[in-house]
Design a protein around this motif. Structure first.
Motif, PDB file in Angstrom:
ATOM      1  N   PHE A  10       0.821  -1.209   0.000  1.00 14.99           N
ATOM      2  CA  PHE A  10       0.000   0.000   0.000  1.00 14.99           C
ATOM      3  C   PHE A  10       0.860   1.265   0.000  1.00 14.99           C
ATOM      4  N   GLY A  11       2.016   1.211   0.642  1.00 16.39           N
ATOM      5  CA  GLY A  11       2.919   2.358   0.626  1.00 16.39           C
ATOM      6  C   GLY A  11       3.430   2.659  -0.768  1.00 16.39           C
ATOM      7  N   TRP A  12       3.899   1.638  -1.465  1.00 12.49           N
ATOM      8  CA  TRP A  12       4.396   1.845  -2.827  1.00 12.49           C
ATOM      9  C   TRP A  12       3.272   2.180  -3.797  1.00 12.49           C
ATOM     10  N   MET A  13       2.087   1.628  -3.556  1.00  8.81           N
ATOM     11  CA  MET A  13       0.951   1.974  -4.397  1.00  8.81           C
ATOM     12  C   MET A  13       0.613   3.457  -4.229  1.00  8.81           C
ATOM     13  N   VAL A  20       1.803   9.770 -10.299  1.00 12.98           N
ATOM     14  CA  VAL A  20       0.958   9.925 -11.488  1.00 12.98           C
ATOM     15  C   VAL A  20       0.105  11.181 -11.366  1.00 12.98           C
ATOM     16  N   LEU A  21      -0.438  11.424 -10.179  1.00 15.73           N
ATOM     17  CA  LEU A  21      -1.258  12.612  -9.957  1.00 15.73           C
ATOM     18  C   LEU A  21      -0.445  13.885 -10.150  1.00 15.73           C
ATOM     19  N   LEU A  22       0.760  13.932  -9.607  1.00 15.50           N
ATOM     20  CA  LEU A  22       1.620  15.106  -9.780  1.00 15.50           C
ATOM     21  C   LEU A  22       2.008  15.301 -11.236  1.00 15.50           C
ATOM     22  N   PHE A  23       2.317  14.214 -11.931  1.00 22.36           N
ATOM     23  CA  PHE A  23       2.660  14.311 -13.341  1.00 22.36           C
ATOM     24  C   PHE A  23       1.485  14.839 -14.157  1.00 22.36           C
ATOM     25  N   ALA A  24       0.287  14.297 -13.915  1.00 17.39           N
ATOM     26  CA  ALA A  24      -0.903  14.743 -14.643  1.00 17.39           C
ATOM     27  C   ALA A  24      -1.206  16.206 -14.348  1.00 17.39           C
ATOM     28  N   THR A  25      -1.054  16.603 -13.090  1.00 19.52           N
ATOM     29  CA  THR A  25      -1.305  17.999 -12.723  1.00 19.52           C
ATOM     30  C   THR A  25      -0.316  18.927 -13.420  1.00 19.52           C
ATOM     31  N   CYS A  26       0.950  18.564 -13.428  1.00 18.59           N
ATOM     32  CA  CYS A  26       1.959  19.383 -14.109  1.00 18.59           C
ATOM     33  C   CYS A  26       1.696  19.455 -15.606  1.00 18.59           C
ATOM     34  N   THR A  60     -11.213  13.834  -8.037  1.00 16.29           N
ATOM     35  CA  THR A  60     -11.704  12.467  -7.861  1.00 16.29           C
ATOM     36  C   THR A  60     -10.542  11.490  -7.723  1.00 16.29           C
ATOM     37  N   TYR A  61      -9.525  11.665  -8.544  1.00 18.61           N
ATOM     38  CA  TYR A  61      -8.356  10.785  -8.477  1.00 18.61           C
ATOM     39  C   TYR A  61      -7.653  10.929  -7.132  1.00 18.61           C
ATOM     40  N   LYS A  62      -7.530  12.164  -6.654  1.00 16.86           N
ATOM     41  CA  LYS A  62      -6.898  12.393  -5.356  1.00 16.86           C
ATOM     42  C   LYS A  62      -7.705  11.728  -4.242  1.00 16.86           C
ATOM     43  N   LEU A  63      -9.012  11.840  -4.279  1.00 18.50           N
ATOM     44  CA  LEU A  63      -9.860  11.207  -3.276  1.00 18.50           C
ATOM     45  C   LEU A  63      -9.711   9.686  -3.307  1.00 18.50           C
ATOM     46  N   LEU A  64      -9.653   9.112  -4.504  1.00 14.89           N
ATOM     47  CA  LEU A  64      -9.480   7.664  -4.619  1.00 14.89           C
ATOM     48  C   LEU A  64      -8.123   7.213  -4.081  1.00 14.89           C
ATOM     49  N   ILE A  65      -7.099   8.024  -4.282  1.00 16.07           N
ATOM     50  CA  ILE A  65      -5.781   7.700  -3.729  1.00 16.07           C
ATOM     51  C   ILE A  65      -5.843   7.676  -2.208  1.00 16.07           C
TER      52      ILE A  65
END
Length: 79
Positions: A10-13, A20-26, A60-65
């Motif tokens: 779960f830590g590595w996930m 991925v979220l940071l990359f998509a945001t950038c 939504t992606y952040k909430l799912l994370i």
């Protein structure tokens, strides 16, 4: 699976998904004009409508994370 293995999983996930979220945001904020043009052509959605959709998707992606990666990792770490 042991508790240590699940905690590591779960830590590595969480790390992977946050990356991925940071990359998509950038990409969305750094290349806004180009990405908006591409998505407008691919989906047929107007350019003015895409900005709220980007924020909705990122939220939504952040909430799912949080729900599926960080909370289980934190619970296993506390145990």
């Amino acid at each position: 699976m042991t508790q240590a293995a699940l905690t590591a999983f779960f830590g590595w996930m969480a790390v992977l998904h946050i990356g991925v979220l940071l990359f998509a945001t950038c990409m969305i904020f750094g290349l806004r004009g180009w990405i908006t043009d591409v998505h407008a052509k691919l989906t047929g959605v107007e350019k003015d409508t895409l900005a709220p959709l980007y924020f909705q998707w990122l939220g939504t992606y952040k909430l799912l994370i949080f729900v599926f990666a960080l909370v289980p990792w934190l619970a296993l770490t506390i145990m």
